[in-house]
Design a protein around this motif. Sequence first.
Motif, PDB file in Angstrom:
ATOM      1  N   VAL A 250      25.930  79.139 -30.815  1.00 43.52           N
ATOM      2  CA  VAL A 250      24.765  79.720 -31.484  1.00 43.52           C
ATOM      3  C   VAL A 250      24.038  80.672 -30.539  1.00 43.52           C
ATOM      4  N   GLN A 251      23.881  80.291 -29.291  1.00 44.14           N
ATOM      5  CA  GLN A 251      23.217  81.153 -28.312  1.00 44.14           C
ATOM      6  C   GLN A 251      23.995  82.445 -28.096  1.00 44.14           C
ATOM      7  N   ARG A 252      25.323  82.324 -27.958  1.00 44.83           N
ATOM      8  CA  ARG A 252      26.145  83.520 -27.758  1.00 44.83           C
ATOM      9  C   ARG A 252      26.100  84.427 -28.978  1.00 44.83           C
ATOM     10  N   TYR A 253      26.162  83.829 -30.156  1.00 40.47           N
ATOM     11  CA  TYR A 253      26.138  84.630 -31.377  1.00 40.47           C
ATOM     12  C   TYR A 253      24.811  85.376 -31.504  1.00 40.47           C
ATOM     13  N   ALA A 254      23.708  84.706 -31.207  1.00 40.93           N
ATOM     14  CA  ALA A 254      22.395  85.360 -31.263  1.00 40.93           C
ATOM     15  C   ALA A 254      22.323  86.503 -30.261  1.00 40.93           C
ATOM     16  N   ALA A 255      22.877  86.294 -29.060  1.00 42.85           N
ATOM     17  CA  ALA A 255      22.862  87.346 -28.046  1.00 42.85           C
ATOM     18  C   ALA A 255      23.736  88.526 -28.455  1.00 42.85           C
ATOM     19  N   ILE A 256      24.871  88.245 -29.083  1.00 38.12           N
ATOM     20  CA  ILE A 256      25.765  89.315 -29.544  1.00 38.12           C
ATOM     21  C   ILE A 256      25.099  90.120 -30.651  1.00 38.12           C
ATOM     22  N   ARG A 257      24.478  89.439 -31.606  1.00 37.94           N
ATOM     23  CA  ARG A 257      23.803  90.118 -32.719  1.00 37.94           C
ATOM     24  C   ARG A 257      22.635  90.955 -32.227  1.00 37.94           C
ATOM     25  N   ALA A 258      21.984  90.501 -31.148  1.00 36.29           N
ATOM     26  CA  ALA A 258      20.841  91.233 -30.608  1.00 36.29           C
ATOM     27  C   ALA A 258      21.261  92.328 -29.637  1.00 36.29           C
ATOM     28  N   GLY A 259      22.557  92.427 -29.353  1.00 39.06           N
ATOM     29  CA  GLY A 259      23.050  93.458 -28.449  1.00 39.06           C
ATOM     30  C   GLY A 259      22.904  93.120 -26.981  1.00 39.06           C
ATOM     31  N   ARG A 260      22.569  91.878 -26.664  1.00 40.39           N
ATOM     32  CA  ARG A 260      22.389  91.491 -25.265  1.00 40.39           C
ATOM     33  C   ARG A 260      23.701  91.057 -24.616  1.00 40.39           C
TER      34      ARG A 260
END
Length: 275
Positions: A250-260
């Motif tokens: 979930v953390q990785r997916y959120a970071a990917i979606r946010a472009g981080r």
Amino acid sequence: MVQLPVIPLVDRGSRWISGHYLDEFAENHLKDVVIREGLGAAVPSAGVACAIERGVLGRIADAAGGRPFDPACLTEDYELGLRIKRLGGRTALARVARADGGIVATREHFPRDLDAAVRQKTRWLLGIALHGWDRLGWQGSWVDRLMLLRDRKAIVAALLGIGGYGVAVLVLADAAMVGMVPVAGLFAPLVEPGSALDWTLRFTTAVLLWRLTVRAGCTTRVHGWREGVRSAPRTVISNWINALAAWRAVQRYAAIRAGRERLSSDKTAHRFPGP
């Protein structure tokens, strides 16, 4: 596409972390995938020991600009089975008996330490439950969609399971308090006997025991009764590994979606059996 079962090798130096894969794959390839195929849903590839008909592989390549395998996919093996089914192809798990009573299967070692297991399962959950949702959506028959829901709920189920352990600790603490301080028994019980919550807990406990029995039976069938006995306590290890992997996914997916963070595949380092 035809898929052979996968049977993890027993790692005597990692009975609990590597060992939990024994239980999961035994249940998956003795029961879950067999039921999927019986219902007419797509059989996902395990990435090893599978054969794909040349014509359907060419159709997948034609639809993807000449590339049958997508380097941007984190769990391409899982998606291949679904894509073949959508193209009208058939997918099957082949269970071929050996003369000694076993089955023809792929044998391999799985991660033996916690970090490697969590990293591997993070990739699986991220690719199947989150990134796969973006890529595949909810297409197919109602059976296929039901199986997609079953696969993708793993994220939520893993995280909710940890909440269940927290509740269990509170219940045990309450019982210990009543045992040590008798006056505490005068307070209202956590669960009123005969209430709807009481019967719900009885039902879910019975279902849990049934699930543990089925898993133990599958593990016993493949790896013997000793590993079958270990499968029940190993479920706790499995739940915690899956919860850690779900949280990281979930953390990785959120970071990917946010472009981080850039989408990348954290491949598993495989070990080969010794002589």
